[in-house]
Write an enzyme that holds these catalytic residues in place. Structure first.
Site: not given
Ligand code: NAD
Length: 368
Positions: A80, A189, A191-193
């Site tokens: 990371k 949520g 959102g995108h997912v």
């Protein structure tokens, strides 16, 4: 500042600190484990209170990537990067056109390139596809950018497809239900997912209760998917079969676990457990927890298929195999009477150890 004794150091192979005075870049790359392949992990761009917080974030996230790749059966290790945003910079306005200068991302690209492929970077919180394009102009060691092959770009559909199959595994293990028809899922949520996931769930006939900060997403879910809407904080109290968190981390904590009235938790959010001990608290309440890095691995699985020979069906089928991995974790957790997050960590470590053993055998065979 301690490094080897830092809370999350936990046997990292390599930790690199880099400063580029010309652009003002200050970044850390943490490489946790490259046993299974080059370390893959996103680049986070964030305002950290101090160096220790940045290091801690890099170490914690890179170890998670090792385990995620191992349990998805990928030839990648875990790493990371974190870029420490200057105090006067807006993390939501980073990148080519914003406060973060092009020079800084180019400097980051040179930093990544200097590792010769031991670390492959990707998008993460605070970095955009545009930022990654700049990095990619300097180094080839970037995943999830358009380089002529199909399958590049938004990982969310693949992540959602993996979560959908993981959620089915949780439904089977916790409810004894093979199909999701009539199963009530509380979705946090959209959102995108979360949006793609909610669509898959609605298609499968699940009953949806949803919450999001964004009113337009709620209107969409209500009119397109027939979802019931509740207030953001009320989602933890919805009596449902499964809770699917797809917004922020640390949603499973001392406050929320006692409020949950579900049989399983299965969603895409990263770092869902506020602390490791909350995995045990979930098990004690009889709530089956699908470990986050196992169920949300679809994006990285898709990356492993990227390139000129990208085959969407093969990538999506690979994502769907998250079902089998979770089923194995759930069974073992049941047999051993242990929390699923501990079993997942152990399984990942066993896979890495088995690879080392096989390598040693291969070398012994090669030398006669
Ligand atoms: P996103 O930003 O597109 O969506 C998040 C959604 O959650 C937004 O619609 C936002 O309005 C909503 N939200 C924020 N706070 C909320 C709250 N308190 N209650 C209810 N809703 C709230 O993010 P995403 O890409 O969909 O990712 C969702 C989660 O999945 C994140 O934790 C992310 O780290 C994780 N994840 C994403 C991917 C991927 O492929 N995008 C891969 C692995 C993990």
């Amino acid at each position: 500042m301690s490094v080897f004794t830092a809370k999350s150091f936990r046997n990292h192979e390599q930790v690199l600190f880099h400063q580029d005075p010309a652009s003002g870049l200050r970044a850390i790359i943490a490489i946790h484990d490259t046993t299974l392949g080059p370390a893959l992990g996103g680049c986070r761009y964030w305002h950290y209170d101090n160096d220790e917080a940045a290091l801690e974030d890099a170490l914690r996230l890179s170890r998670g990537m090792t385990y995620k790749a191992a349990l998805a059966n990928l030839a990648f290790g875990g790493g990371k990067a974190v870029i420490m945003a200057p105090a006067n910079d807006d993390p939501n306005d980073s990148g080519a056109g914003g406060g973060m200068t092009r020079a800084r991302f180019q400097a980051f690209g040179r930093f990544v390139d200097s590792l010769g492929g031991r670390y492959i970077t990707a998008e993460d919180v605070g970095t955009s596809p545009l930022d990654l394009e700049i990095v990619h102009g300097v180094t080839p060691y970037v995943a999830g950018v358009a380089d002529g092959g199909a399958g590049d770009g938004d990982p969310s559909p693949a992540t959602a497809w993996g979560v959908f199959h993981g959620l089915k595994a949780a439904g089977l293990a916790a409810l004894g239900r093979n199909e999701l028809h009539g199963v009530h899922v509380a979705v946090q949520g959209l959102g995108h997912v979360g949006g793609y996931l909610a669509e898959h769930l609605a298609e499968a006939g699940a009953v949806l209760t949803v919450a999001d900060l964004d009113e337009s997403r709620l209107r969409w879910a209500k009119s397109n998917l027939g979802a019931n809407v509740v207030a953001v904080d009320a989602i933890y109290d919805v009596p449902a079969d499964i809770f699917a968190p797809n917004a922020m981390g640390a949603v499973l904590n001392d406050d929320t676990i006692s409020r949950l009235s579900v049989r399983a938790v299965a969603g895409s959010a990263n770092n869902q457990l506020a602390e490791d001990r909350h995995g045990r608290a979930m098990a004690a309440r009889g709530i089956l927890y699908a470990p986050d890095y196992v169920i949300n691995a679809g994006g990285i699985i898709n990356i492993s298929h990227e390139g000129r020979t990208y085959d969407r069906d093969a990538a999506m089928n690979h994502c769907a195999r998250i079902h089998g991995t979770l089923a194995e974790i759930f069974q073992r957790a049941g047999r051993e009477g242990r929390p699923t997050n501990e079993i997942a960590d152990q399984l990942a470590e066993e896979r890495i150890a088995a690879h080392v053993t096989a390598e040693i055998r291969r070398l012994h065979a090669a030398v006669g």
